[in-house]
Enzyme design. Structure first.
Site, mmCIF file in Angstrom:
data_model
loop_
_atom_site.group_PDB
_atom_site.id
_atom_site.type_symbol
_atom_site.label_atom_id
_atom_site.label_comp_id
_atom_site.label_asym_id
_atom_site.label_seq_id
_atom_site.Cartn_x
_atom_site.Cartn_y
_atom_site.Cartn_z
ATOM 1 N N GLY A 71 0.383 -1.262 -0.500
ATOM 2 C CA GLY A 71 0.006 0.239 0.000
ATOM 3 C C GLY A 71 0.007 1.567 0.000
ATOM 4 O O GLY A 71 0.534 2.615 -0.080
ATOM 5 N N ARG A 94 14.746 12.551 4.452
ATOM 6 C CA ARG A 94 14.254 12.944 3.056
ATOM 7 C C ARG A 94 12.857 12.373 2.175
ATOM 8 O O ARG A 94 12.316 10.855 2.839
ATOM 9 C CB ARG A 94 15.492 12.655 1.924
ATOM 10 C CG ARG A 94 15.421 13.244 -0.068
ATOM 11 C CD ARG A 94 16.017 12.414 -0.370
ATOM 12 N NE ARG A 94 15.996 13.113 -2.037
ATOM 13 C CZ ARG A 94 17.037 12.110 -3.019
ATOM 14 N NH1 ARG A 94 17.245 10.846 -2.777
ATOM 15 N NH2 ARG A 94 16.776 12.220 -4.423
ATOM 16 N N LYS A 123 3.445 12.982 -2.400
ATOM 17 C CA LYS A 123 1.318 12.577 -1.964
ATOM 18 C C LYS A 123 1.740 11.225 -1.036
ATOM 19 O O LYS A 123 1.080 10.996 -0.861
ATOM 20 C CB LYS A 123 1.568 12.283 -3.485
ATOM 21 C CG LYS A 123 0.217 12.571 -3.915
ATOM 22 C CD LYS A 123 -0.656 12.121 -5.351
ATOM 23 C CE LYS A 123 -2.124 12.694 -5.516
ATOM 24 N NZ LYS A 123 -2.231 12.591 -6.968
ATOM 25 N N GLU A 130 5.740 3.524 9.504
ATOM 26 C CA GLU A 130 5.487 3.091 11.012
ATOM 27 C C GLU A 130 5.476 4.143 11.640
ATOM 28 O O GLU A 130 4.762 4.367 12.912
ATOM 29 C CB GLU A 130 6.639 2.215 11.427
ATOM 30 C CG GLU A 130 7.282 0.841 10.794
ATOM 31 C CD GLU A 130 6.174 -0.363 11.124
ATOM 32 O OE1 GLU A 130 5.237 -0.009 11.851
ATOM 33 O OE2 GLU A 130 6.560 -1.171 9.943
#
Length: 739
Positions: A467, A628, A633, A706
């Site tokens: 995902g 970085r 998006k 995470e």
């Protein structure tokens, strides 16, 4: 080497596989059309502990179209060789051996499988299998008295300084126990496996976050060489950690295929997902802390107890945050597991850290209220200058910036500190904050890069994408490194025959595989440049290789637009059909020079209905120091998704077990509540600029999948306290707790 222009990296690009997904053309594990495939349905145990005394399959086998019913009574012996390489951090113990004995270890354990020509026939026949048991009283309640603790595992202990002495003399002390309910992953795609044998070679189409881990495990179970197993998984419809290891159903599918001589498709039902795969374990987390009236922490004592299974002992990284998140000179920790008659827990998004953050960040909020200090100010006063657990400097730690930027964006200065101060009709309004961290994990990886004479490139690595957008972010890295547009680059993943890749978990994919992709593409670009500058017929002949860059597929001399040629022209003139190389990344070994973590601060506003006790989140903001950002998006999508998951953890999600028989009573999406559109408010994510961290990875990333989940639940819980004046220390925060 001359730096390449960055056109794709850092741009807010849409997913390269987005059209496939929204049009239904992306092939998930159960979507593959394998000729001759039959269907398998698992029969689950109806007790949580005991023995199988009889299995009656006569009615099931009499159904037209049923091919086999396999159980421990007729299943072949499987080798189940030791295989620590099939799991990133394997639990102590031995994985469940399917159909190898008559023991039942948890409710819903696979005890038989029905194979039939159609799914409907297999489902019907599975209900006709009659199983008799000799049941024993199960232990499934973490809070029950007298349960064995740490059997056979000793607790994980940690200590620095003398925290008990410091607590005894502290001006302010706090002791509280926080409880977190068990959570299940409930991804969109259920777990599914299609297995086919061709002689002694096995091909598996599987929902997995690690195709080569699945390859290794199935080879070990069936006693065949890993190269005789191929695992294919091009798309994963969400997993959040529970597809990072091989669960029994994958073995069942492969066993059924071998026994019937037919390809077999096995798809778990929604109910079976609560038993057949792992979950975030329940915890009881007692925290004692002490400090002075100015808010400086002097000591913390952590006592953590978690559930695990009786046959495997799962532990996760729940201790790390308590050792390094704050400048606490004296810390002790004890982390214990309680073996219960349940299936083995596993990692779930923000594993360990999300659990610890709820206890630590709730306690910090309680301390701030006790001292009359703003919760943000209290955290700033306890910011460490270096990692107190390692004595090393942080590679970067911009948590102060996260808190301050978030406070400005969230208008924290308008907050009235006193609980129950703000009301909107029948709703009490409150705001809360919590911080989080997650260690940067890096493992060895490889990526094969091929540039064809038509100026297109193919990059491959045996990664997964559940995902976060691996296809897209890797294409961005490769496009810039090769000097091509995104449309000219194809990235492929999800096949165990591709170059070696670590598991797609722990926020390690971008740092590990991304660095391998960068390395391979840099090597190939330099190979092409060297070919050009040594080719007497090239416009770049004789130019220093460091003076050549590639943009839009054209090699050109920096500052001289006239001397240029395309990859295609270069390869055609040299009679080359393609260039190819293998990129690799090997993480540094030995003691590190810095402590590498990603950090974040989460802000939440809630409204609590005073008559109904219903808490709803109104707005949330997350601000992150994650190195970085390759794809803004995708990064925003990750953060917003984590906030949604955190809403579930804080207010909705909780597995309910009937401890009389070990049955999960809400094993469905009607009764196990997950956030839906009406539960999700305005969400906003901000990533700090200029965060490149070269200690974390050659491409400067820390990992962000995470950390964005850590700190969400305590921010909501702290906001609930601010709204109501009632401190709820158990997750989820139910209506009953607020009435």
């Amino acid at each position: 080497m001359s730096p390449q222009p960055q056109a794709a990296v850092g741009a807010p690009l849409s997913r390269v596989d987005g059209r496939l997904k929204v049009t239904g053309k992306a092939a998930y594990s159960a979507d593959h059309d394998i000729r001759g495939a039959v269907h398998a349905v698992v029969v689950d145990s109806g007790i949580a502990r005991g023995r199988i005394t009889a299995i009656d399959t006569r009615t099931a086998l009499a159904q037209p179209g049923v091919l086999r019913v396999i159980s421990h009574l007729d299943a072949p012996r499987l080798e189940y060789r030791d295989n620590p390489g099939a799991f990133m951090d394997p639990p102590v113990g031995e994985r469940l051996h399917v159909f190898q004995d008559d023991r039942v270890r948890f409710y819903g354990q696979p005890v038989a499988v029905v194979v039939a020509r159609t799914l409907e026939t297999a489902q019907h026949a599975a209900h006709q299998v009659r199983i008799s048991y000799e049941a024993e009283k199960p232990s499934t309640d973490l809070t029950a008295p007298g349960l064995p603790v740490n059997d056979p595992l000793p607790p994980q202990n940690y200590e620095r300084g003398n925290p008990e002495e410091a607590l005894a003399s502290a001006e302010v002390r706090l002791e509280a126990t926080y409880r977190l309910g068990r959570m299940h992953h409930n991804a969109m795609e259920p777990h599914a496996t299609i297995a086919r044998w061709d002689g002694d070679k096995l091909t598996v189409w599987d929902k997995t976050q690690w195709v080569q881990g699945t390859q290794s495990e199935l080879a070990a179970v069936f006693g065949i060489p890993p190269e005789s197993v191929r695992v294919v998984s091009p798309f994963v419809g969400g997993a959040f950690g529970n597809a990072a290891r091989v669960w029994p159903h994958s073995t069942v599918a492969a066993l059924a295929a071998r026994e019937t001589g037919r390809p077999v498709k096995l798809v778990l039902t929604r109910k079976q997902l609560y038993y057949a795969v792992g979950f975030r374990p329940a915890y009881a987390y007692t925290l004692r802390l002490g400090g002075n009236r100015s808010g400086r922490l002097a000591a913390m004592v952590h006592d953590m107890t978690a559930e695990t299974s009786t046959y495997e002992h799962f532990m996760e990284g729940v201790v790390s945050a308590g050792q390094m998140l704050y400048a606490t000179p004296r810390v002790s920790q004890k982390y214990r597991t309680v073996p219960l008659d349940v299936n083995t827990p596993t990692f779930m998004r923000g594993p360990g850290y999300a659990t610890a953050a709820f206890a630590i960040e709730s306690a910090l909020d309680e301390l701030a209220h006790e001292l009359g200090i703003d919760p943000i100010e209290l955290r700033l006063r306890n910011e460490p200058e270096e990692d107190p657990s390692k004595g090393l400097p942080f590679s970067t730690r911009r948590l102060r910036e996260c808190l301050r930027a978030g406070a400005d964006e969230f208008h924290w200065d308008r907050r009235v500190p006193t609980p129950r101060s703000l009301r909107d009709g029948d709703r009490l309004i409150g705001t809360g904050v919590a911080v989080g961290c997650y260690h940067t994990v890096r493992l060895g990886a490889q990526a094969r890069v091929r540039l064809d004479a038509d100026g297109t490139a193919l990059v491959e690595s045996a990664s997964s994408d559940m995902g976060p957008g691996t296809y897209t972010s890797m294409t961005q890295i490769a496009a810039d490194a090769l000097g091509l547009t995104m449309r000219r680059v194809t990235f492929r993943l999800g096949d165990s025959f591709m170059p070696a890749s670590p598991p797609h978990s722990g926020s390690l994919t971008m740092a590990s595989i991304g660095s391998a992709v960068q390395d391979g593409c840099d090597k190939l670009r330099q190979q092409a440049i060297q070919l050009a500058v040594e080719d007497e017929d090239s416009p770049l002949y004789g130019v220093g290789a460091d003076d050549v860059v590639v943009l839009h597929g054209r090699l050109r001399v920096r500052g001289d637009q006239a001397r240029t040629e395309t990859y295609g022209q270069l390869l055609a003139r040299n009679n080359r059909t393609h260039l190819e190389t293998l990129g690799s990344f090997t993480p540094p070994s030995g003691p590190g020079r810095s402590s590498v973590y990603a950090f974040g601060a989460t802000f939440a506003e809630v409204a609590v209905d005073v008559r109904l006790g219903l808490a709803r989140v109104r707005r949330m903001l997350g601000v992150y120091d994650a190195g970085r950002i390759i794809s803004p998006k995708l990064a925003e999508s990750q953060a917003l998704g984590a906030m949604v998951g955190g809403i579930g953890q804080a207010l909705l999600e909780h597995t309910v077990t009937d401890h009389r028989d070990g049955r999960i009573v809400n094993a469905n999406l009607a009764d196990y509540l997950v956030p839906v559109n009406a539960d999700v408010p305005g969400l906003r994510a901000v990533y700090l600029d200029n965060g490149e961290d070269l200690d974390a990875a050659p491409i400067g990333v820390k990992g962000l999948g995470e950390v964005v989940a850590v700190g969400v639940a305590p921010a909501i819980a702290n906001a609930v306290f601010h709204a109501t004046g009632r401190r709820v220390r158990d997750l989820p925060i139910t209506i009953e707790a607020l009435l």
